[in-house]
Design a protein around this motif. Structure first.
Motif, mmCIF file in Angstrom:
data_model
loop_
_atom_site.group_PDB
_atom_site.id
_atom_site.type_symbol
_atom_site.label_atom_id
_atom_site.label_comp_id
_atom_site.label_asym_id
_atom_site.label_seq_id
_atom_site.Cartn_x
_atom_site.Cartn_y
_atom_site.Cartn_z
ATOM 1 N N LEU A 123 0.831 -1.205 0.000
ATOM 2 C CA LEU A 123 0.000 0.000 0.000
ATOM 3 C C LEU A 123 0.866 1.255 0.000
ATOM 4 C CD1 LEU A 123 -2.792 1.350 0.205
ATOM 5 C CD2 LEU A 123 -2.615 1.139 2.692
ATOM 6 N N MET A 124 1.902 1.273 0.844
ATOM 7 C CA MET A 124 2.773 2.440 0.913
ATOM 8 C C MET A 124 3.600 2.595 -0.369
ATOM 9 S SD MET A 124 2.081 4.013 3.640
ATOM 10 C CE MET A 124 0.426 3.416 4.015
ATOM 11 N N GLY A 125 4.021 1.477 -0.961
ATOM 12 C CA GLY A 125 4.736 1.543 -2.227
ATOM 13 C C GLY A 125 3.859 2.102 -3.329
ATOM 14 N N LEU A 126 2.597 1.661 -3.354
ATOM 15 C CA LEU A 126 1.657 2.163 -4.346
ATOM 16 C C LEU A 126 1.396 3.649 -4.140
ATOM 17 C CD1 LEU A 126 -0.311 1.552 -6.662
ATOM 18 C CD2 LEU A 126 -2.023 0.927 -4.954
ATOM 19 N N LEU A 127 1.296 4.065 -2.874
ATOM 20 C CA LEU A 127 1.089 5.481 -2.583
ATOM 21 C C LEU A 127 2.275 6.304 -3.071
ATOM 22 C CD1 LEU A 127 -0.478 7.795 -1.242
ATOM 23 C CD2 LEU A 127 0.634 7.182 0.919
ATOM 24 N N GLY A 128 3.493 5.805 -2.851
ATOM 25 C CA GLY A 128 4.674 6.517 -3.329
ATOM 26 C C GLY A 128 4.670 6.678 -4.838
ATOM 27 N N ILE A 129 4.253 5.637 -5.561
ATOM 28 C CA ILE A 129 4.186 5.710 -7.025
ATOM 29 C C ILE A 129 3.138 6.727 -7.464
ATOM 30 C CG2 ILE A 129 3.572 4.415 -9.105
ATOM 31 C CD1 ILE A 129 4.799 1.934 -7.734
ATOM 32 N N VAL A 130 1.990 6.720 -6.783
ATOM 33 C CA VAL A 130 0.934 7.685 -7.100
ATOM 34 C C VAL A 130 1.442 9.112 -6.904
ATOM 35 C CG1 VAL A 130 -1.310 8.594 -6.356
ATOM 36 C CG2 VAL A 130 -0.991 6.133 -6.630
ATOM 37 N N MET A 131 2.166 9.352 -5.797
ATOM 38 C CA MET A 131 2.668 10.694 -5.535
ATOM 39 C C MET A 131 3.760 11.085 -6.522
ATOM 40 S SD MET A 131 0.588 11.494 -3.294
ATOM 41 C CE MET A 131 1.169 13.175 -3.351
ATOM 42 N N LEU A 132 4.555 10.119 -6.973
ATOM 43 C CA LEU A 132 5.546 10.406 -8.012
ATOM 44 C C LEU A 132 4.841 10.888 -9.279
ATOM 45 C CD1 LEU A 132 8.615 8.215 -8.962
ATOM 46 C CD2 LEU A 132 7.200 9.281 -10.706
ATOM 47 N N ALA A 133 3.798 10.175 -9.677
ATOM 48 C CA ALA A 133 3.044 10.573 -10.868
ATOM 49 C C ALA A 133 2.371 11.924 -10.665
ATOM 50 C CB ALA A 133 2.000 9.503 -11.201
ATOM 51 N N ASP A 134 1.887 12.174 -9.452
ATOM 52 C CA ASP A 134 1.224 13.442 -9.140
ATOM 53 C C ASP A 134 2.190 14.618 -9.283
ATOM 54 O OD1 ASP A 134 -1.187 14.850 -7.906
ATOM 55 O OD2 ASP A 134 0.373 15.402 -6.471
ATOM 56 N N ALA A 135 3.486 14.365 -9.110
ATOM 57 C CA ALA A 135 4.494 15.424 -9.159
ATOM 58 C C ALA A 135 5.002 15.710 -10.564
ATOM 59 C CB ALA A 135 5.676 15.047 -8.262
ATOM 60 N N PRO B 205 4.581 17.087 -14.385
ATOM 61 C CA PRO B 205 3.711 17.988 -15.149
ATOM 62 C C PRO B 205 2.807 17.235 -16.122
ATOM 63 C CG PRO B 205 5.941 18.855 -15.071
ATOM 64 C CD PRO B 205 6.000 17.470 -14.479
ATOM 65 N N LEU B 206 1.602 17.733 -16.294
ATOM 66 C CA LEU B 206 0.564 17.181 -17.154
ATOM 67 C C LEU B 206 -0.042 15.898 -16.560
ATOM 68 C CD1 LEU B 206 2.041 17.738 -20.736
ATOM 69 C CD2 LEU B 206 0.475 19.186 -19.447
ATOM 70 N N ILE B 207 0.797 14.925 -16.240
ATOM 71 C CA ILE B 207 0.279 13.691 -15.642
ATOM 72 C C ILE B 207 -0.331 13.991 -14.279
ATOM 73 C CG2 ILE B 207 0.901 11.403 -14.776
ATOM 74 C CD1 ILE B 207 3.127 11.333 -16.828
ATOM 75 N N GLY B 208 0.303 14.906 -13.533
ATOM 76 C CA GLY B 208 -0.137 15.196 -12.174
ATOM 77 C C GLY B 208 -1.575 15.672 -12.066
ATOM 78 N N VAL B 209 -2.058 16.399 -13.078
ATOM 79 C CA VAL B 209 -3.434 16.907 -12.998
ATOM 80 C C VAL B 209 -4.457 15.786 -13.095
ATOM 81 C CG1 VAL B 209 -2.778 19.163 -13.927
ATOM 82 C CG2 VAL B 209 -3.544 17.363 -15.496
ATOM 83 N N LEU B 210 -4.032 14.620 -13.563
ATOM 84 C CA LEU B 210 -4.935 13.481 -13.705
ATOM 85 C C LEU B 210 -4.875 12.533 -12.515
ATOM 86 C CD1 LEU B 210 -4.136 12.602 -17.442
ATOM 87 C CD2 LEU B 210 -5.985 14.049 -16.579
ATOM 88 N N VAL B 211 -3.936 12.791 -11.594
ATOM 89 C CA VAL B 211 -3.708 11.869 -10.478
ATOM 90 C C VAL B 211 -4.247 12.482 -9.190
ATOM 91 C CG1 VAL B 211 -1.961 10.646 -9.135
ATOM 92 C CG2 VAL B 211 -1.657 10.943 -11.596
ATOM 93 N N PRO B 212 -5.190 11.805 -8.514
ATOM 94 C CA PRO B 212 -5.768 12.336 -7.272
ATOM 95 C C PRO B 212 -4.870 12.063 -6.071
ATOM 96 C CG PRO B 212 -6.822 10.259 -7.811
ATOM 97 C CD PRO B 212 -5.824 10.530 -8.913
ATOM 98 N N GLY B 213 -3.766 12.802 -5.976
ATOM 99 C CA GLY B 213 -2.820 12.558 -4.905
ATOM 100 C C GLY B 213 -3.415 12.748 -3.529
ATOM 101 N N ASP B 214 -4.236 13.799 -3.353
ATOM 102 C CA ASP B 214 -4.823 14.049 -2.041
ATOM 103 C C ASP B 214 -5.759 12.914 -1.626
ATOM 104 O OD1 ASP B 214 -6.584 14.661 -4.069
ATOM 105 O OD2 ASP B 214 -7.153 16.626 -3.288
ATOM 106 N N ALA B 215 -6.547 12.423 -2.574
ATOM 107 C CA ALA B 215 -7.455 11.310 -2.267
ATOM 108 C C ALA B 215 -6.675 10.049 -1.919
ATOM 109 C CB ALA B 215 -8.369 11.042 -3.465
ATOM 110 N N ALA B 216 -5.535 9.843 -2.583
ATOM 111 C CA ALA B 216 -4.725 8.654 -2.305
ATOM 112 C C ALA B 216 -4.170 8.696 -0.885
ATOM 113 C CB ALA B 216 -3.577 8.561 -3.320
ATOM 114 N N VAL B 217 -3.733 9.869 -0.439
ATOM 115 C CA VAL B 217 -3.215 10.002 0.924
ATOM 116 C C VAL B 217 -4.313 9.704 1.942
ATOM 117 C CG1 VAL B 217 -2.196 11.585 2.609
ATOM 118 C CG2 VAL B 217 -1.475 11.680 0.218
ATOM 119 N N LEU B 218 -5.484 10.269 1.714
ATOM 120 C CA LEU B 218 -6.602 10.058 2.640
ATOM 121 C C LEU B 218 -7.026 8.593 2.669
ATOM 122 C CD1 LEU B 218 -8.669 13.230 1.732
ATOM 123 C CD2 LEU B 218 -7.473 12.815 3.890
#
Length: 204
Positions: free
Chosen positions: A16-28, A30-43
């Motif tokens: 779960l934590m590894g997946l969260l790290g990957i999600v946050m990497l994608a969130d960071a 440009p362009l890809i980040g606007v499609l990734v719900p980083g805040d929702a993933a953290v919650l």
């Protein structure tokens, strides 16, 4: 969507934590980040309610953000001008790119520090910082502090949301409920935070 979030909440902690790290990497990125719900993933990660989940979540978020921002920083340093003139630069928009550079010229490291709280610019500022030849050591220190503050805020919101969901009737999945309540709490909190941060960086 609910089923996907609920299933993620059942993953082993390490995965779960590894997946969260990957999600946050994608969130960071440009362009890809606007499609990734980083805040929702953290919650959602906080909603899973694992032992030491808050600390692990902060660590995963910071690691993922720093990895993504570092990639953008070095891409900006190596190919900044080419990227700006490319189709990717066109998608980002010259006005956004210019605004990011203006913010960096005005606030320097302070802008990098508050970048996680600024939608869209959080992914673009590292790219611009690399293009402007900011010291990577300075960039990394400010980015780490900013990512830790952002992650800490969302973990606090998630823990508050999880406590509130325990008071609600029904048998809905706690991970889904925590994410939903956390996003509701995040709106006014982050709006006030962003206004304060913008005032500090503009007038400071």
């Amino acid at each position: 969507m609910n089923d996907l979030v609920a299933a993620a909440g059942e993953l082993p902690t390490t995965l779960l934590m590894g997946l969260l790290g990957i999600v946050m990497l994608a969130d960071a990125v440009p362009l890809i980040g606007v499609l990734v719900p980083g805040d929702a993933a953290v919650l959602a990660a906080v909603g899973a309610g694992r032992p030491a989940g808050g600390a692990l979540t902060v660590a995963a978020v910071v690691a993922g953000c720093l990895a993504g921002w570092s990639l953008s920083f070095f891409a900006g340093r190596r190919w900044g001008g080419q990227l700006r003139d490319s189709r990717v630069g066109g998608w980002i928009g010259e006005s956004r790119w210019t605004a990011a550079e203006t913010l960096l010229h005005r606030g320097g490291g302070r802008i990098v520090l508050v970048a996680p709280f600024l939608p869209v610019f959080n992914a673009l500022l590292p790219l611009a910082a690399g293009g402007l030849r900011m010291s990577y050591r300075r960039f990394l220190a400010c980015a780490a502090a900013g990512a830790t503050a952002w992650a800490g805020l969302y973990v606090a919101l998630g823990l508050t949301a999880r406590a509130l969901t325990g008071l609600l009737p029904g048998a809905l999945n706690p991970t889904v409920l925590t994410m939903a309540v956390g996003l509701l709490l995040a709106g006014p909190v982050l709006l006030a935070t962003r206004r304060r941060l913008r005032a500090v960086t503009v007038t400071g």
